[in-house]
Design a protein around this motif. Structure first.
Motif, PDB file in Angstrom:
ATOM      1  N   ILE A 281       0.832  -1.202   0.000  1.00  0.00           N
ATOM      2  CA  ILE A 281       0.000   0.000   0.000  1.00  0.00           C
ATOM      3  C   ILE A 281       0.875   1.264   0.000  1.00  0.00           C
ATOM      4  O   ILE A 281       0.626   2.217  -0.744  1.00  0.00           O
ATOM      5  N   ALA A 282       1.916   1.248   0.824  1.00  0.00           N
ATOM      6  CA  ALA A 282       2.798   2.415   0.906  1.00  0.00           C
ATOM      7  C   ALA A 282       3.526   2.659  -0.415  1.00  0.00           C
ATOM      8  O   ALA A 282       3.641   3.803  -0.877  1.00  0.00           O
ATOM      9  N   GLN A 283       4.030   1.592  -1.040  1.00  0.00           N
ATOM     10  CA  GLN A 283       4.743   1.734  -2.311  1.00  0.00           C
ATOM     11  C   GLN A 283       3.816   2.243  -3.410  1.00  0.00           C
ATOM     12  O   GLN A 283       4.223   3.034  -4.270  1.00  0.00           O
ATOM     13  N   THR A 284       2.581   1.800  -3.404  1.00  0.00           N
ATOM     14  CA  THR A 284       1.616   2.263  -4.410  1.00  0.00           C
ATOM     15  C   THR A 284       1.360   3.761  -4.268  1.00  0.00           C
ATOM     16  O   THR A 284       1.301   4.498  -5.263  1.00  0.00           O
ATOM     17  N   GLY A 285       1.224   4.213  -3.039  1.00  0.00           N
ATOM     18  CA  GLY A 285       1.037   5.641  -2.804  1.00  0.00           C
ATOM     19  C   GLY A 285       2.237   6.459  -3.273  1.00  0.00           C
ATOM     20  O   GLY A 285       2.083   7.536  -3.866  1.00  0.00           O
ATOM     21  N   MET A 286       3.453   5.949  -3.021  1.00  0.00           N
ATOM     22  CA  MET A 286       4.654   6.638  -3.484  1.00  0.00           C
ATOM     23  C   MET A 286       4.680   6.742  -4.999  1.00  0.00           C
ATOM     24  O   MET A 286       5.012   7.795  -5.564  1.00  0.00           O
ATOM     25  N   ALA A 287       4.338   5.646  -5.684  1.00  0.00           N
ATOM     26  CA  ALA A 287       4.357   5.636  -7.151  1.00  0.00           C
ATOM     27  C   ALA A 287       3.401   6.676  -7.715  1.00  0.00           C
ATOM     28  O   ALA A 287       3.750   7.438  -8.634  1.00  0.00           O
ATOM     29  N   LEU A 288       2.203   6.731  -7.182  1.00  0.00           N
ATOM     30  CA  LEU A 288       1.207   7.683  -7.677  1.00  0.00           C
ATOM     31  C   LEU A 288       1.683   9.124  -7.485  1.00  0.00           C
ATOM     32  O   LEU A 288       1.551   9.971  -8.376  1.00  0.00           O
TER      33      LEU A 288
END
Length: 448
Positions: free
Chosen positions: A202-209
């Protein structure tokens, strides 16, 4: 010139430029391995099998992601060269191609990692309980591979544009969210090691966006195309092949190290997992100057500034060695304190404390290897780097096999394993020093 020129430069502007890039990169790079440190601390309280399983799964996951590190490194060099040559729009367009490539590779990597999780984990020869924990973590973590690769590519674009502050903000926000989510999902919700993996996804997805939004905004300002261009994506992929070879060779050395640790016993494998995580954290800290070297070397060579390239390289080599010394002293001072935060097992703590002493000794050598690696990547000298890293890994084989095949185990075996790994880093440093002593890597202009 027979060696890299490490004489003092009198240009304070050069030092400020390096620090402007390196300080935010340092903070961002330290934040990134804190994802794994947080998981290690949280999962460590579930037991030795869970912590050892995290070690094996992390080795596989980091390999699956980091073999594509060229998405960051190669993109940084290409974007920085074009920026130095005055073509900002072309720089951003090249970066967009890298982001598209990251999405494609991430989707493929996620599928293969999830499907092959069981056999990949079993290659390490760990016990059944450790394998079960590792497979659970790896399958959930595979969902985040596309986001992880997009983070690499978008970060590479921004670094090439001499912006290391935005990736810092993304890393800090991502780490904070990851720590909170993992703690809640592992111990609050009771999902165990799966909760740690889900929190990280979840954290990595937020960073990517967040990072992609910044890149897209810059592209629109310059009028760069955001659409998928097959030729551009193919060019980015082709340009990344030498760095891919270099990274595979490096990851092979790290995997061989974990494989050898797995033969020492579950306690030693758990201790090695934390020691490797600490080493990775230190590596990211030392790599801050290497990130600055990539961006600055690409920009100065793109602007045909050979003298500036030499001056910056000399200054960064000197700083990196001293930074390695400081980190070594810090780890020696804390080598008995650090284990207290990662395990309740006395054997794990003792083995980890001993391994950390060897980790500390190798930091100045690692500093030389990392900074010159960054300089040569920034220069686009990737074919030579592919050859050199492969040669270093081949040289490491007899060292690591000696530890595994001689039958030495326990804490003594783990210490000798880290001595062998330090030998591997010494070979890397020597090869790069010799290359940086010459002139062939210093190609100027917008294209190498």
């Amino acid at each position: 010139m027979t060696e890299p020129d490490t004489r003092r430069t009198g240009d304070p502007g050069r030092a400020r430029e390096i620090l402007h890039l390196a300080v935010p990169a340092f903070l961002a790079l330290v934040a990134e391995p804190l994802f794994l440190l947080a998981d290690s601390a949280i999962v460590g309280n579930l037991g030795t099998a869970a912590l050892a399983g995290l070690g094996v799964a992390s080795a596989v996951l980091l390999t699956a992601v980091n073999i594509f590190i060229f998405l960051a490194y190669g993109t940084t060099a290409v974007v920085a060269r074009r920026l130095g040559a005055g073509d900002e729009r072309g720089a951003v367009s090249a970066g967009i191609d890298g982001v598209w490539l990251a999405l494609l590779l991430g989707a493929v990597g996620a599928v293969f990692t999830a499907l092959l999780a069981q056999p990949l984990v079993q290659l390490f020869g760990a016990g059944d309980a450790v394998v079960a924990e590792a497979v659970t973590y790896l399958r959930w973590s595979a969902l985040g591979i596309p986001s992880m690769l997009v983070v690499l590519a978008a970060t590479g674009v921004l670094r090439g544009l001499q912006d290391t502050r935005t990736p810092l903000v993304a890393s800090v926000v991502g780490f904070t969210g990851n720590a909170a989510l993992s703690l809640m999902l592992v111990h609050g919700v009771g999902w165990g090691i799966a909760g740690a993996a889900i929190g990280t996804v979840i954290a990595q997805t937020g960073m990517a966006l967040g990072l992609v939004l910044v890149v897209v905004r810059g592209a629109r300002r310059l009028g760069s195309s955001l659409t998928f261009h097959g030729a551009g994506v193919l060019r980015a992929a082709r340009g990344g092949i030498p760095l891919l070879v270099r990274t595979i060779a490096l990851r092979a050395a790290l995997l061989l190290t974990t494989w050898s640790a797995a033969g020492l016993g579950d306690e030693q494998l758990a201790a090695h997992q934390v020691a490797l995580t600490v080493w990775s954290t230190l590596a990211f800290a030392l790599d801050a100057l290497a990130i600055a070297a990539q961006a600055l070397t690409g920009k100065t060579l793109g602007a045909s500034d050979v003298t500036g390239t030499r001056e910056a390289t000399a200054l960064m080599v000197r700083w990196s060695v001293w930074f390695g010394v400081i980190l070594a002293v810090l780890i020696v001072a804390l080598h008995r304190v650090i284990p207290l935060g990662f395990s309740q097992d006395a054997d794990v703590r003792a083995a980890l404390a001993a391994a950390l002493l060897v980790v500390a000794v190798g930091q100045p050598v690692a500093g030389i290897a990392f900074i010159l690696d960054g300089v040569l990547i920034g220069a686009g000298d990737t074919r030579w780097l592919a050859w050199a890293q492969t040669a270093a890994t081949v040289a490491y084989l007899p060292m690591v096999l000696a530890v595994r095949l001689t039958g030495v185990d326990g804490t003594t075996g783990l210490v000798w394993l880290w001595v062998a790994f330090t030998g591997f880093m010494s070979v890397r440093a020597l090869l790069m020093w010799r290359r940086a002593s010459g002139e062939r890597w210093m190609v100027v202009g917008a294209e190498r």
